[in-house]
Design an enzyme around this catalytic site. Structure first.
Site, PDB file in Angstrom:
ATOM      1  CB  CYS A 398      -0.974  -0.038   1.173  1.00  0.00           C
ATOM      2  SG  CYS A 398      -2.372   1.100   1.012  1.00  0.00           S
ATOM      3  CG  HIS A 525      -3.420  -3.981   2.906  1.00  0.00           C
ATOM      4  ND1 HIS A 525      -2.527  -3.485   3.841  1.00  0.00           N
ATOM      5  CD2 HIS A 525      -4.014  -2.894   2.352  1.00  0.00           C
ATOM      6  CE1 HIS A 525      -2.595  -2.165   3.861  1.00  0.00           C
ATOM      7  NE2 HIS A 525      -3.490  -1.779   2.965  1.00  0.00           N
ATOM      8  CD  GLU A 527      -1.178  -6.769   5.011  1.00  0.00           C
ATOM      9  OE1 GLU A 527      -1.453  -5.634   5.443  1.00  0.00           O
ATOM     10  OE2 GLU A 527      -0.718  -6.975   3.866  1.00  0.00           O
TER      11      GLU A 527
END
Length: 606
Positions: A398, A525, A527
Site C-alpha cells: 500500500c 494488502h 497479509e
C-alpha cells in the site's frame, strides 16, 4: 445452532481472541463446522477510523468491512471468510435501533436499552450465526462469540444483559460460557493466587451469567490444589478448568486445550456427544513443533511508524511467520522506526539514527507496510532507495508501494519534487494522487475497501509466477490514494514495470523492478489472506528472496487460483491438490524429504 461465549475477567489483554480462535480450531478438528462473532463494546461503528495505537491494526474483510484484529485471528486459525456483520459494535447496534425508531417500527413505544437494544443484539447474533463462512452451504454447527473488554466494564453491560437473556432463550445444551481469567503469581509469595478469578466469576454470576468452563491464564500450568480451590469457589468442575499457560508460539494453544480434554467439556455442555469425533490436529501439531525447532534465521527489517506497538502490524507479522515457517527459517523481525532513518534524527539523535541504519543494512529483506499521514515518510523513502540501490529484497504494501514509486521518480527520473498529494497537496509532480471517488470530508468507510481483482499484465513477471501462473488474483484493499496513471508511461520507459492493474487498466496494483532480485510493491494488502498452511505468495517470495532461494520457489510455485494450494511436480504432470488441503509447508517438506533441495547449502533444511 450451538453457541460458545468467551468472556474475559481481571485485566484486558489476556488473549481472549486467541482462546476463542483455538476453541474454534478444536471444535473444527472434532468434525464440526464453526463460525465466529466478535463483540466490541465501543461506540465506533467500526474500527476504520481508530488509530493503531488505540486498538491495534484494522483488519479488512472481503466485503470491505473494517473490523477488529481478532477477526483476523479467526480467519487465520479457522481458514474461513467472515463478513462485516461478524463484528458487532455498540455503534452498529444503536444505529440499527435508531434507524428503526426513525422509521416508526416501534409503533410509538419508548425505546429503551431493555428490551430494544438487548433484543437487537440477540437478533443480530442469531442472524449472523446462520451465514456460512467456510464455503459450504447451510449454517455452521457452532458459533463462537467473543465479548471484548473485561467483565465489569460499563460499556459491556447491555451485551451482558442480552447474552444472559440469550442463554436462557436458546436453553441448556445450546450455550456454553468459557471465562478467561488471570491466575497471577506474586513474586513475594511465590504461589498462584485464585482471588482475582474468584472475584471475576462472582461479578459474572451477579450479572446473570454462569461460566461452564474456566480458561486460566498463567505463566505455568495450574497446580491441582489451585484447580480444586477454583472449582470450590467458582462452582465449576475441576475437569472444566483448563490452564492456558505461556507457550513458545500461539499455535500451541489449541494443542493445550486438546491435551486437557477441553473438547470433552465443550461437547458435554453443548450435548454434541453423538456428532463430534475425537479431534485430529496432526498438521497443526507439526506446524507448532516446526516453528519451535527452526534455527537458521532470516532477518526482515520492518520499516514503519507504529513500531512501538506490534499489534499495529499483526497481520503482516503473521504473514511473515507463515512464510518463514514454510521456508524452514526462524523469523527475526528488526523493528526500524522510519523517523529514525531521517536526516533530522541524524542531527538530533545521531546514536538512534546510526542504530536504525545498522539494523536496516544488516537485514536480509526489507518490508514497508501500509500507513497514513506524512510522519516518517521520508525515512520510508530512504529505506526503499537503499533496497533498490543495494539489491536487497523489498516488499512494499500500500503506502510501501507508493513511496517506492516516489523514490523512483526522485532518484531515477530526476524529479526531486515528486510526491504524493497526501503529503503535499500542491506538489508540482504528483506521482500519487487522491482517488476521484473518495471523500475528503468523511473518513469512515470512504476508501477503496475489500476484495478487488488485479490482472497481471506480464505472464512471466515474478508476482504472476509466485501466484502459480495465474492471470489474475483477488486481494483485499484499503487505500484512498493511488499511483497517478498519467505518469505511468514515463515510469515504464525508465524501467519500473507496472505488472498488475485493475480491470480498467488505469489503477496500478503491482510494481516490479525486473533487474532487481526481488523488488515488489503492491497497492493491496496480501497479509489479510495469508494462512498458517497457505502463506501469502508475495510474503513467501520475500522470505525466499531474503534466503537467496527465490529461484527454487519459482520452479515450484503455488497455484493460488484454487482454494487448495497445489504442488507442481517436477515431471510436469497435471497438478493435484493435497487431499487434506495442506499448504506450502507440506509441499516444501515433501520436496525436502525427496531430496529435491537437500544439500544445496542455501539454508533449506528438512
Amino acid at each position: 445452532m450451538k453457541y460458545v461465549l468467551v468472556t474475559g475477567g481481571v485485566v484486558s489483554g489476556l488473549g481472549k481472541g486467541v482462546t476463542a480462535s483455538s476453541i474454534g480450531v478444536l471444535l473444527k478438528a472434532c468434525g464440526l463446522r464453526v463460525t465466529s462473532i466478535k463483540i466490541d463494546p465501543y461506540l465506533n461503528t467500526d474500527a476504520g477510523t481508530m488509530s493503531p495505537f488505540e486498538h491495534g491494526e484494522v483488519f479488512v474483510l472481503d466485503d470491505g468491512g473494517e473490523v477488529d484484529l481478532d477477526l483476523g485471528n479467526y480467519e487465520r486459525f479457522l481458514d474461513i471468510k467472515l463478513t462485516r456483520d461478524n463484528n458487532i459494535t455498540t455503534g452498529k447496534i444503536y444505529q440499527s435501533v435508531l434507524d428503526k425508531e426513525r422509521r416508526g417500527d416501534y409503533l410509538g413505544k419508548t425505546v429503551q436499552v431493555v428490551p430494544h437494544i438487548t433484543d437487537a443484539i440477540q437478533e443480530w447474533i442469531e442472524r449472523v450465526a446462520k451465514v456460512p463462512v467456510d464455503g459450504e452451504e447451510g449454517p455452521a454447527d457452532v458459533c463462537v462469540i467473543e465479548l471484548g473488554g473485561t467483565i465489569g466494564d460499563i460499556e459491556s453491560m447491555p451485551f451482558i444483559e442480552a447474552l444472559g437473556q440469550f442463554s436462557y432463550r436458546v436453553g441448556p445444551g445450546n450455550f456454553c460460557l468459557v471465562h478467561v481469567s488471570l491466575v497471577p503469581v506474586l513474586n513475594v509469595v511465590g504461589e498462584q493466587k485464585t482471588k482475582p478469578t474468584q472475584h471475576s466469576v462472582r461479578g459474572l454470576r451477579g450479572l446473570g451469567l454462569t461460566p461452564n468452563i474456566l480458561a486460566c491464564r498463567s505463566a505455568k500450568p495450574l497446580e491441582e490444589n489451585v484447580k480444586e480451590k477454583l472449582s470450590q469457589f467458582c462452582h465449576v468442575p475441576v475437569s472444566n478448568i483448563v490452564t492456558l499457560h505461556d507457550v513458545s508460539n500461539i499455535w500451541h494453544i489449541p494443542l493445550l486445550l486438546k491435551e486437557q480434554r477441553a473438547h470433552e467439556a465443550l461437547i458435554k455442555v453443548l450435548q454434541l456427544q453423538g456428532f463430534a469425533k475425537e479431534p485430529v490436529l496432526d498438521e497443526w501439531t507439526r506446524r507448532a513443533e516446526t516453528c519451535d525447532t527452526l534455527q537458521d534465521p532470516v532477518r526482515i527489517a520492518m520499516v514503519g511508524k507504529y513500531t512501538g506497538l506490534s499489534d499495529s502490524y499483526l497481520s503482516v507479522l503473521k504473514a511473515l511467520l507463515h512464510a518463514s515457517v514454510a521456508w524452514r527459517r526462524k523469523l527475526v523481525v528488526d523493528w526500524v522506526a522510519s523517523t529514525d532513518l531521517e536526516e533530522t534524527t541524524k542531527i538530533e539523535a545521531p546514536e538512534v539514527h546510526k542504530k536504525a541504519w545498522d539494523l536496516l543494512m544488516a537485514a536480509d529483506g526489507i518490508l514497508v507496510p501500509g500507513g497514513f499521514g506524512d510522519r516518517g515518510v521520508q525515512g520510508k523513502i530512504l529505506a526503499a532507495k537503499y533496497a533498490r540501490e543495494n539489491k536487497v529484497p523489498y516488499l512494499g504494501i500500500c503506502l510501501g508501494m507508493q513511496i517506492a514509486v516516489i523514490e523512483f521518480a526522485r532518484s531515477v527520473l530526476n524529479l526531486p519534487n515528486a510526491n504524493s498529494t497526501e503529503f503535499e497537496p500542491d506538489t508540482k509532480t504528483p506521482c500519487v494522487i487522491f482517488m476521484p471517488e473518495g471523500s475528503k470530508t468523511h473518513m469512515g468507510a470512504t476508501m477503496r475497501l475489500g476484495s478487488r481483482r488485479t490482472y497481471f499484465q506480464v505472464a512471466s513477471c515474478t508476482s504472476a509466477e509466485l501466484y502459480g501462473g495465474a492471470s489474475y488474483v483477488d486481494e483485499r484493499h484499503r487505500h484512498r490514494y493511488e499511483v497517478n496513471p498519467d505518469m505511468v508511461p514515463e515510469f515504464e520507459k525508465a524501467g519500473l514495470a507496472f505488472v498488475g492493474k485493475d480491470e480498467t487498466g488505469k489503477r496500478m496494483e503491482i510494481i516490479e523492478l525486473p533487474a532487481h532480485p526481488y523488488f515488489v510493491g503492491v497497492q493491496f494488502h496480501p497479509e489479510f489472506k495469508s494462512r498458517p498452511g497457505k502463506p501469502s505468495a508475495l510474503f513467501l517470495g520475500l522470505v525466499a528472496a531474503s534466503c537467496k532461494q527465490l529461484g527454487t520457489l519459482l520452479r515450484n510455485p503455488v497455484n493460488y487460483t484454487k482454494i487448495v494450494p497445489r504442488h507442481i511436480p517436477s515431471n510436469g504432470s497435471v497438478p493435484k491438490p493435497y487431499p487434506n488441503g495442506n499448504g506450502i509447508l507440506k509441499k516444501l517438506t515433501k520436496n525436502l524429504a525427496n531430496g529435491n533441495y537437500h544439500g544445496n547449502g542455501n539454508g533449506v533444511h528438512a
